[in-house]
Design a protein around this motif. Sequence first.
Motif, short mmCIF file in Angstrom:
data_model
loop_
_atom_site.label_atom_id
_atom_site.label_comp_id
_atom_site.label_asym_id
_atom_site.label_seq_id
_atom_site.Cartn_x
_atom_site.Cartn_y
_atom_site.Cartn_z
N PHE A 1 -2.15 1.56 15.62
CA PHE A 1 -0.79 1.52 15.08
C PHE A 1 -0.42 2.96 14.76
CE2 PHE A 1 2.33 1.00 11.64
CZ PHE A 1 3.20 0.08 12.22
N GLN B 1 4.55 2.51 16.83
CA GLN B 1 4.02 1.99 18.10
C GLN B 1 2.72 1.23 17.85
OE1 GLN B 1 5.69 2.59 21.09
NE2 GLN B 1 7.24 3.60 19.82
N TRP B 2 2.52 0.20 18.63
CA TRP B 2 1.27 -0.56 18.66
C TRP B 2 0.70 -0.42 20.06
CZ3 TRP B 2 -1.94 -3.42 15.61
CH2 TRP B 2 -2.83 -4.28 16.24
N SER C 1 6.85 -1.54 20.32
CA SER C 1 7.52 -0.60 19.43
C SER C 1 8.25 -1.31 18.31
CB SER C 1 8.55 0.21 20.22
OG SER C 1 7.95 0.91 21.26
N ALA D 1 5.92 -3.98 17.18
CA ALA D 1 4.64 -3.37 16.81
C ALA D 1 4.18 -3.88 15.46
CB ALA D 1 4.77 -1.84 16.79
#
Length: 135
Positions: A6, A55-56, A65, A69
């Motif tokens: 993350f 972001q993930w 996103s 995310a």
Amino acid sequence: MEKATFVYDGDCAFCTTCARFIERRVPSLATVVPWQFADLDRLGLSLEQVEEAVQWVGTDGSVASGPDAIALLLRDAGRMWEVPGRVLQLRPVGMLAWPAYRWVSQHRHLLPGGTAACSLPQAQREKLYGPTGRP
């Protein structure tokens, strides 16, 4: 990738406060890291992506996103966190989540823990405050 990641803006005090909450209270197995200290190439992320939203990056390399995310982070934490994560992924909720996320993103400098530097793009922060981006 062995662990999900993350990624958030470590130069934003509001974002950092939220990330600290995640690290203390949300039992995700993901690595929580500011983009300024992340290997963006290895994660498959661009500077534009990380400046735009959190972001993930999943273990399979998939990327999500913003609120998407956040939903995946919550689902990864399991237990009581999985339910809000699933709700956030429901179409009507997701349609409302993006405008809300964008509003928070654009006003994060006014929120608790935020600073004036939070409202500036990274390049502008560096011009004013140097590479750390902080006053």
